[in-house]
Design an enzyme around this catalytic site. Structure first.
Site, PDB file in Angstrom:
ATOM      1  N   ASN A  15       0.864  -1.181   0.000  1.00 33.92           N
ATOM      2  CA  ASN A  15       0.000   0.000   0.000  1.00 33.92           C
ATOM      3  C   ASN A  15       0.903   1.234   0.000  1.00 33.92           C
ATOM      4  O   ASN A  15       1.436   1.623   1.031  1.00 33.92           O
ATOM      5  CB  ASN A  15      -0.908  -0.028   1.242  1.00 33.92           C
ATOM      6  CG  ASN A  15      -1.828   1.180   1.300  1.00 33.92           C
ATOM      7  OD1 ASN A  15      -1.904   1.964   0.353  1.00 33.92           O
ATOM      8  ND2 ASN A  15      -2.534   1.332   2.410  1.00 33.92           N
ATOM      9  N   TRP A  16       1.039   1.817  -1.188  1.00 30.04           N
ATOM     10  CA  TRP A  16       1.953   2.968  -1.325  1.00 30.04           C
ATOM     11  C   TRP A  16       1.354   4.249  -0.741  1.00 30.04           C
ATOM     12  O   TRP A  16       2.059   5.245  -0.602  1.00 30.04           O
ATOM     13  CB  TRP A  16       2.251   3.213  -2.808  1.00 30.04           C
ATOM     14  CG  TRP A  16       3.198   2.245  -3.440  1.00 30.04           C
ATOM     15  CD1 TRP A  16       4.004   1.318  -2.834  1.00 30.04           C
ATOM     16  CD2 TRP A  16       3.474   2.142  -4.850  1.00 30.04           C
ATOM     17  NE1 TRP A  16       4.738   0.637  -3.766  1.00 30.04           N
ATOM     18  CE2 TRP A  16       4.453   1.127  -5.014  1.00 30.04           C
ATOM     19  CE3 TRP A  16       2.995   2.804  -5.978  1.00 30.04           C
ATOM     20  CZ2 TRP A  16       4.940   0.771  -6.261  1.00 30.04           C
ATOM     21  CZ3 TRP A  16       3.489   2.450  -7.221  1.00 30.04           C
ATOM     22  CH2 TRP A  16       4.448   1.442  -7.364  1.00 30.04           C
ATOM     23  N   LYS A  17       0.053   4.263  -0.516  1.00 32.67           N
ATOM     24  CA  LYS A  17      -0.620   5.486  -0.041  1.00 32.67           C
ATOM     25  C   LYS A  17      -0.323   6.634  -1.030  1.00 32.67           C
ATOM     26  O   LYS A  17      -0.421   6.409  -2.223  1.00 32.67           O
ATOM     27  CB  LYS A  17      -0.215   5.780   1.404  1.00 32.67           C
ATOM     28  CG  LYS A  17      -0.405   4.525   2.286  1.00 32.67           C
ATOM     29  CD  LYS A  17      -0.219   4.728   3.747  1.00 32.67           C
ATOM     30  CE  LYS A  17      -0.380   3.387   4.454  1.00 32.67           C
ATOM     31  NZ  LYS A  17      -0.333   3.472   5.896  1.00 32.67           N
ATOM     32  N   HIS A 101     -10.062   1.569   4.450  1.00 37.03           N
ATOM     33  CA  HIS A 101      -8.792   1.656   5.181  1.00 37.03           C
ATOM     34  C   HIS A 101      -8.953   2.609   6.360  1.00 37.03           C
ATOM     35  O   HIS A 101      -9.687   3.609   6.269  1.00 37.03           O
ATOM     36  CB  HIS A 101      -7.696   2.140   4.231  1.00 37.03           C
ATOM     37  CG  HIS A 101      -6.321   2.055   4.830  1.00 37.03           C
ATOM     38  ND1 HIS A 101      -5.825   3.010   5.681  1.00 37.03           N
ATOM     39  CD2 HIS A 101      -5.358   1.101   4.714  1.00 37.03           C
ATOM     40  CE1 HIS A 101      -4.593   2.657   6.056  1.00 37.03           C
ATOM     41  NE2 HIS A 101      -4.301   1.501   5.481  1.00 37.03           N
ATOM     42  N   GLU A 103      -7.188   4.925   7.409  1.00 41.11           N
ATOM     43  CA  GLU A 103      -6.933   6.344   7.100  1.00 41.11           C
ATOM     44  C   GLU A 103      -8.126   6.977   6.383  1.00 41.11           C
ATOM     45  O   GLU A 103      -8.381   8.175   6.523  1.00 41.11           O
ATOM     46  CB  GLU A 103      -5.638   6.476   6.279  1.00 41.11           C
ATOM     47  CG  GLU A 103      -4.421   6.214   7.159  1.00 41.11           C
ATOM     48  CD  GLU A 103      -3.257   5.538   6.461  1.00 41.11           C
ATOM     49  OE1 GLU A 103      -3.195   5.543   5.224  1.00 41.11           O
ATOM     50  OE2 GLU A 103      -2.401   4.981   7.178  1.00 41.11           O
ATOM     51  N   GLU A 173      -6.463  -4.757  10.314  1.00 42.48           N
ATOM     52  CA  GLU A 173      -5.395  -3.784  10.575  1.00 42.48           C
ATOM     53  C   GLU A 173      -5.727  -2.976  11.828  1.00 42.48           C
ATOM     54  O   GLU A 173      -6.430  -1.962  11.737  1.00 42.48           O
ATOM     55  CB  GLU A 173      -5.255  -2.818   9.394  1.00 42.48           C
ATOM     56  CG  GLU A 173      -4.906  -3.472   8.079  1.00 42.48           C
ATOM     57  CD  GLU A 173      -4.253  -2.478   7.126  1.00 42.48           C
ATOM     58  OE1 GLU A 173      -3.045  -2.531   6.966  1.00 42.48           O
ATOM     59  OE2 GLU A 173      -4.977  -1.632   6.581  1.00 42.48           O
ATOM     60  N   GLY A 179       1.460   2.100  10.758  1.00 43.50           N
ATOM     61  CA  GLY A 179       2.474   3.154  10.697  1.00 43.50           C
ATOM     62  C   GLY A 179       3.207   3.406  12.000  1.00 43.50           C
ATOM     63  O   GLY A 179       4.006   4.328  12.086  1.00 43.50           O
ATOM     64  N   SER A 219       2.409  -2.278  10.386  1.00 42.86           N
ATOM     65  CA  SER A 219       3.830  -2.400  10.731  1.00 42.86           C
ATOM     66  C   SER A 219       4.417  -3.777  10.422  1.00 42.86           C
ATOM     67  O   SER A 219       5.297  -4.262  11.138  1.00 42.86           O
ATOM     68  CB  SER A 219       4.065  -2.013  12.197  1.00 42.86           C
ATOM     69  OG  SER A 219       3.721  -0.652  12.387  1.00 42.86           O
ATOM     70  N   GLY A 240       2.404  -1.176   4.321  1.00 42.38           N
ATOM     71  CA  GLY A 240       2.658   0.202   3.930  1.00 42.38           C
ATOM     72  C   GLY A 240       4.144   0.477   3.833  1.00 42.38           C
ATOM     73  O   GLY A 240       4.794   0.200   2.831  1.00 42.38           O
TER      74      GLY A 240
HETATM   75  P1  PGA Z   1       2.191   0.174   7.644  1.00 37.84           P
HETATM   76  O1  PGA Z   1       0.828   0.486   6.885  1.00 37.84           O
HETATM   77  O2  PGA Z   1       2.706  -1.137   7.121  1.00 37.84           O
HETATM   78  O3  PGA Z   1       3.090   1.327   7.306  1.00 37.84           O
HETATM   79  O4  PGA Z   1       1.869   0.088   9.098  1.00 37.84           O
HETATM   80  C1  PGA Z   1      -0.117  -0.514   6.686  1.00 37.84           C
HETATM   81  C2  PGA Z   1      -1.364   0.038   6.052  1.00 37.84           C
HETATM   82  O5  PGA Z   1      -1.682   1.195   6.274  1.00 37.84           O
HETATM   83  O6  PGA Z   1      -2.068  -0.666   5.315  1.00 37.84           O
END
Ligand code: PGA
Length: 266
Positions: A15-17, A101, A103, A173, A179, A219, A240
């Site tokens: 997931n590059w965001k 997600h 976010e 998640e 993150g 993470s 991510g």
């Molecule tokens: P992260 O993000 O691996 O940086 O914790 C995961 C995600 O947001 O899907």
């Protein structure tokens, strides 16, 4: 458990965001395109901003990598300035779409209701949803029905038919792990995935629930991925930060391949 786990193909999704620029997208794909295994061994996907999806579909034409959208609107067409139509994504050749997600829920007011609308819209248009469940399940002693995560799963999947559910992937998640650099332990992740699978069994049937993939995200990195993916109910990872680096993405894919060919931990 072992038998069923072996019939679910592991899935590694980056997931590059909103972290990549166009040049980096091409560089990354050039590095990974021919290095991932066939989708019958490990499925791989990369979620990116809409502006890159057309390029990515073209660049991955001869690669097993699936292009994943990070979001979608629930209307197929119409006057919704700034949104992306699920029909247009499917038409472009996008395969999967992340829905709900953390976010999106936190910064863009997504609710269980809009998540459900988006899941239905994706399925209606032939896109495969990766549905995020972000409720914390570390308090595991409550009764199953009392778990907010159970309600979140049920709400996201309301109206999804027995035929359609086969095209859904769930991603667990926990908010605190995304993150933060602090992943759930493999045991915590397994308990949550098991609870989600029990919920799917109640909503559909035990045999259908055993066929649905459940990913863990939050993470994940090359140090914890093997333990996490070795769990009986975890069928892959949504990554991510670690997956921003193509080498690490390939390492995670290799770990998925290794863990799927060994016995899952109970
Ligand atoms: P992260 O993000 O691996 O940086 O914790 C995961 C995600 O947001 O899907």
């Amino acid at each position: 458990m072992t038998t069923y786990k072996n019939c679910r193909i592991p899935f590694v999704v980056a997931n590059w965001k909103i972290n990549k620029l166009q040049g980096q997208v091409f560089d990354y794909l050039e590095k990974v395109n021919q290095q991932v295994p066939d989708s019958s061994v490990v499925e791989t996907g990369i979620a990116a901003q809409d502006i890159f999806l057309a390029d990515m579909v073209r660049e991955t034409e001869n690669s097993p990598i699936h292009v994943v959208a990070e979001n979608v609107h629930w209307q197929d067409a119409g006057a919704y300035t700034g949104e992306t139509s699920p029909r247009a994504l499917a038409d472009l050749g996008v395969t999967y779409v992340l829905i709900g997600h953390f976010e999106r829920r936190k910064f863009f007011n997504e609710t269980d209701a809009t998540v459900n609308l988006k899941v239905m819209a994706a399925l209606r248009n032939g896109l495969k949803p990766i549905v995020d469940i972000d409720e914390d399940m570390s308090v595991y002693t409550q009764s199953m029905e009392a778990q907010p995560a159970v309600a979140q799963v049920a709400a996201a999947l309301a109206g999804v038919s027995v035929d359609q559910i086969r095209n859904v992937t769930i991603a667990y998640e926990p908010t605190w792990a995304i993150g933060s650099g602090e992943a759930a332990s493999a045991q915590q992740a397994q308990k949550a995935a098991q609870l989600i699978r029990q919920t799917l069994a109640q909503l559909y049937s035990p045999s259908i629930a055993e066929k649905i993939r459940i990913l863990y995200g939050g993470s994940v990195d090359i140090n914890n991925a093997a333990q996490i993916m070795g769990q009986a109910d975890i069928d892959g990872v949504l990554v991510g930060r670690a997956a921003l680096d193509p080498e690490q993405f390939l390492s995670l894919v290799a770990i998925a391949q290794q863990t799927s060919s060994s016995q899952p931990a109970d």
